[in-house]
Design a protein around this motif. Structure first.
Motif, PDB file in Angstrom:
ATOM      1  N   ILE A  49       0.855  -1.185   0.000  1.00  0.00           N
ATOM      2  CA  ILE A  49       0.000   0.000   0.000  1.00  0.00           C
ATOM      3  C   ILE A  49       0.891   1.235   0.000  1.00  0.00           C
ATOM      4  O   ILE A  49       2.069   1.174   0.373  1.00  0.00           O
ATOM      5  N   PHE A  50       0.315   2.345  -0.444  1.00  0.00           N
ATOM      6  CA  PHE A  50       0.983   3.641  -0.338  1.00  0.00           C
ATOM      7  C   PHE A  50       0.464   4.316   0.916  1.00  0.00           C
ATOM      8  O   PHE A  50      -0.734   4.345   1.165  1.00  0.00           O
ATOM      9  N   GLU A  51       1.377   4.869   1.689  1.00  0.00           N
ATOM     10  CA  GLU A  51       0.996   5.633   2.876  1.00  0.00           C
ATOM     11  C   GLU A  51       1.755   6.953   2.834  1.00  0.00           C
ATOM     12  O   GLU A  51       2.980   6.965   2.733  1.00  0.00           O
ATOM     13  N   GLY A  52       1.014   8.042   2.850  1.00  0.00           N
ATOM     14  CA  GLY A  52       1.641   9.352   2.788  1.00  0.00           C
ATOM     15  C   GLY A  52       0.615  10.415   2.488  1.00  0.00           C
ATOM     16  O   GLY A  52      -0.500  10.370   3.013  1.00  0.00           O
ATOM     17  N   THR A  53       0.973  11.345   1.606  1.00  0.00           N
ATOM     18  CA  THR A  53       0.062  12.433   1.263  1.00  0.00           C
ATOM     19  C   THR A  53      -0.113  12.539  -0.244  1.00  0.00           C
ATOM     20  O   THR A  53       0.797  12.245  -1.025  1.00  0.00           O
ATOM     21  N   VAL A  54      -1.310  12.943  -0.632  1.00  0.00           N
ATOM     22  CA  VAL A  54      -1.624  13.313  -2.007  1.00  0.00           C
ATOM     23  C   VAL A  54      -2.162  14.729  -1.926  1.00  0.00           C
ATOM     24  O   VAL A  54      -3.184  14.977  -1.283  1.00  0.00           O
ATOM     25  N   ASN A  55      -1.434  15.644  -2.535  1.00  0.00           N
ATOM     26  CA  ASN A  55      -1.783  17.073  -2.480  1.00  0.00           C
ATOM     27  C   ASN A  55      -2.009  17.535  -1.036  1.00  0.00           C
ATOM     28  O   ASN A  55      -2.936  18.276  -0.735  1.00  0.00           O
ATOM     29  N   GLY A  56      -1.141  17.053  -0.144  1.00  0.00           N
ATOM     30  CA  GLY A  56      -1.172  17.475   1.251  1.00  0.00           C
ATOM     31  C   GLY A  56      -2.144  16.723   2.141  1.00  0.00           C
ATOM     32  O   GLY A  56      -2.133  16.899   3.349  1.00  0.00           O
ATOM     33  N   LYS A  57      -2.988  15.870   1.574  1.00  0.00           N
ATOM     34  CA  LYS A  57      -3.974  15.119   2.359  1.00  0.00           C
ATOM     35  C   LYS A  57      -3.414  13.734   2.699  1.00  0.00           C
ATOM     36  O   LYS A  57      -2.963  13.000   1.811  1.00  0.00           O
ATOM     37  N   LYS A  58      -3.462  13.355   3.994  1.00  0.00           N
ATOM     38  CA  LYS A  58      -2.978  12.043   4.410  1.00  0.00           C
ATOM     39  C   LYS A  58      -3.882  10.949   3.843  1.00  0.00           C
ATOM     40  O   LYS A  58      -5.104  11.053   3.939  1.00  0.00           O
TER      41      LYS A  58
END
Length: 105
Positions: free
Chosen positions: A74-83
């Motif tokens: 899975i990807f865990e992080g931010t997309v355009n600043g959203k967790k």
């Protein structure tokens, strides 16, 4: 392949377990997308929970119900600043699934 990053499926060149940043300009992705985080190993149950949550949020991704990865990530992080937590499919597994579904009869 990272699924449902701003409603898109994106091919991202990243190593499992290593932090990365990815940028897709508006001209290519219809909206600017900035992804930062890590693709990491997950249990099969965690992958299924993340996948099903994405399908609930965006019915266009219901085809992911067929995704049963040999190595769940899975990807865990931010997309355009959203967790976020997003399902990821290795490109070779996505290609095999595509070939089996559309090219072999």
């Amino acid at each position: 392949m990272v699924y449902n990053a701003e409603g898109r499926s994106l091919v991202i060149d990243a190593n499992i377990g290593e932090r990365f940043s990815f940028y897709c300009p508006k001209e290519e992705c219809e909206t600017e997308i900035v992804i930062e985080g890590v693709i990491r190993h997950a249990t099969f149950d965690e992958f299924v929970r993340v996948r099903d949550h994405i399908i609930e949020q965006n019915k266009e991704f219901k085809v992911l119900r067929d995704v049963l990865p040999k190595e769940p990530v899975i990807f865990e992080g931010t997309v355009n600043g959203k967790k976020v937590k997003l399902p990821v499919e290795k490109l070779d597994e996505a290609a095999k699934r595509f070939i089996n579904k559309y090219l072999t009869k």
